[in-house]
Design a protein around this motif. Sequence first.
Motif, short mmCIF file in Angstrom:
data_model
loop_
_atom_site.label_atom_id
_atom_site.label_comp_id
_atom_site.label_asym_id
_atom_site.label_seq_id
_atom_site.Cartn_x
_atom_site.Cartn_y
_atom_site.Cartn_z
N ASN A 1 -12.28 -0.29 -18.87
CA ASN A 1 -13.73 -0.31 -18.64
C ASN A 1 -14.18 1.09 -18.24
OD1 ASN A 1 -16.36 -0.70 -17.85
ND2 ASN A 1 -15.90 -2.15 -16.22
N PRO A 2 -14.58 1.92 -19.19
CA PRO A 2 -14.91 3.31 -18.88
C PRO A 2 -16.20 3.50 -18.10
CG PRO A 2 -15.17 2.88 -21.23
CD PRO A 2 -14.58 1.64 -20.62
N ASP A 3 -16.98 2.44 -17.91
CA ASP A 3 -18.24 2.55 -17.17
C ASP A 3 -18.36 1.42 -16.14
OD1 ASP A 3 -20.75 3.49 -16.43
OD2 ASP A 3 -21.78 2.36 -17.99
N PRO A 4 -17.48 1.42 -15.14
CA PRO A 4 -17.48 0.32 -14.17
C PRO A 4 -18.61 0.43 -13.16
CG PRO A 4 -15.90 1.95 -13.48
CD PRO A 4 -16.46 2.41 -14.81
N SER A 5 -18.97 -0.71 -12.61
CA SER A 5 -19.92 -0.74 -11.50
C SER A 5 -19.15 -0.41 -10.22
CB SER A 5 -20.55 -2.12 -11.38
OG SER A 5 -19.56 -3.06 -10.96
N ARG A 6 -19.90 -0.16 -9.16
CA ARG A 6 -19.26 0.10 -7.86
C ARG A 6 -18.41 -1.10 -7.45
NH1 ARG A 6 -19.20 -0.21 -2.50
NH2 ARG A 6 -19.09 1.69 -1.29
N ASP A 7 -18.93 -2.30 -7.65
CA ASP A 7 -18.18 -3.51 -7.28
C ASP A 7 -16.88 -3.63 -8.08
OD1 ASP A 7 -20.06 -4.24 -5.39
OD2 ASP A 7 -21.06 -5.72 -6.68
N GLU A 8 -16.91 -3.23 -9.34
CA GLU A 8 -15.69 -3.28 -10.15
C GLU A 8 -14.67 -2.26 -9.67
OE1 GLU A 8 -17.36 -4.84 -14.44
OE2 GLU A 8 -17.86 -2.79 -13.81
N VAL A 9 -15.12 -1.12 -9.22
CA VAL A 9 -14.20 -0.13 -8.65
C VAL A 9 -13.58 -0.67 -7.37
CG1 VAL A 9 -13.99 2.17 -7.62
CG2 VAL A 9 -15.36 1.86 -9.70
N VAL A 10 -14.40 -1.24 -6.51
CA VAL A 10 -13.91 -1.81 -5.25
C VAL A 10 -12.86 -2.88 -5.55
CG1 VAL A 10 -14.56 -3.22 -3.26
CG2 VAL A 10 -15.96 -1.25 -3.91
N GLU A 11 -13.14 -3.73 -6.51
CA GLU A 11 -12.18 -4.79 -6.87
C GLU A 11 -10.89 -4.19 -7.42
OE1 GLU A 11 -11.77 -8.50 -9.97
OE2 GLU A 11 -13.76 -7.93 -9.31
N ALA A 12 -10.99 -3.16 -8.24
CA ALA A 12 -9.81 -2.55 -8.87
C ALA A 12 -8.88 -1.90 -7.85
CB ALA A 12 -10.24 -1.52 -9.91
N ILE A 13 -9.43 -1.32 -6.79
CA ILE A 13 -8.58 -0.65 -5.80
C ILE A 13 -8.25 -1.54 -4.61
CG2 ILE A 13 -9.40 1.64 -6.48
CD1 ILE A 13 -11.03 1.65 -3.80
N ALA A 14 -8.70 -2.80 -4.66
CA ALA A 14 -8.51 -3.71 -3.53
C ALA A 14 -7.05 -3.94 -3.15
CB ALA A 14 -9.19 -5.06 -3.82
N GLY A 15 -6.13 -3.74 -4.08
CA GLY A 15 -4.71 -3.92 -3.78
C GLY A 15 -4.06 -2.71 -3.14
N ASN A 16 -4.85 -1.71 -2.80
CA ASN A 16 -4.33 -0.47 -2.23
C ASN A 16 -4.88 -0.27 -0.83
OD1 ASN A 16 -4.53 -0.22 -5.28
ND2 ASN A 16 -3.20 1.48 -4.78
N ILE A 17 -3.99 0.04 0.08
CA ILE A 17 -4.40 0.29 1.46
C ILE A 17 -4.49 1.79 1.71
CG2 ILE A 17 -3.72 0.07 3.88
CD1 ILE A 17 -2.34 -2.56 3.10
N CYS A 18 -5.62 2.21 2.29
CA CYS A 18 -5.80 3.58 2.73
C CYS A 18 -6.15 3.53 4.21
CB CYS A 18 -6.92 4.26 1.95
SG CYS A 18 -7.24 5.93 2.55
N ARG A 19 -5.44 4.31 4.98
CA ARG A 19 -5.70 4.31 6.42
C ARG A 19 -6.49 5.53 6.87
NH1 ARG A 19 0.27 2.13 7.34
NH2 ARG A 19 -0.24 -0.06 7.13
N CYS A 20 -6.86 6.40 5.93
CA CYS A 20 -7.48 7.66 6.33
C CYS A 20 -8.93 7.83 5.89
CB CYS A 20 -6.68 8.83 5.78
SG CYS A 20 -4.97 8.91 6.32
N THR A 21 -9.25 7.53 4.63
CA THR A 21 -10.53 7.96 4.08
C THR A 21 -11.69 7.00 4.34
OG1 THR A 21 -10.27 6.88 1.95
CG2 THR A 21 -9.38 9.13 2.17
N GLY A 22 -11.41 5.74 4.62
CA GLY A 22 -12.48 4.78 4.74
C GLY A 22 -12.97 4.29 3.38
#
Length: 160
Positions: free
Chosen positions: A119-140
């Motif tokens: 999906n070369p033109d994702p919405s913000r919600d689609e990006v959030v869903e795509a990275i949901a399986g990744n934990i970041c403890r620094c950037t927020g």
Amino acid sequence: MAKVPVQFTLNGSEKAEFVESGATLLDVLRDKIGDTSPKAGCRQGTCGSCSVIVDGELRLSCLTLAETCEGASIVTTAGLAEGGVLHPLQRAFMDAFATQCGFCTPGMIMAAKALLDRNPDPSRDEVVEAIAGNICRCTGYEPIIEAVLSAARSNSISAA
């Protein structure tokens, strides 16, 4: 344990290894091949730092048995840059200051690449869903989301 022969393509290069039956793809990539770009985080499939793309599908290399990758095409963040030129996602992460400690970055980039490949033109919600399986403890997460959206807007994402 018995050793099993496994052949696959890693970042465009053919690889053939004898691996312990039951060895994870993460351990084979890091310890046998020397590609340390997938990070060994939780080793339980919950942090996403070990994410790679196997035959076009995002996979957690800590939960993927190496022997199941026979004949597969595997892409890690180490294989994204070409000729010393960063992949557009890598550049976007730098430009958006989307990394701090950098431990989650390879998994985030691979999750974003898997999304943008389909999906070369994702919405913000689609990006959030795509990275949901990744934990970041620094950037927020906000700089990461902005980096992915910026890369998508640049129209420079390719199947590279």
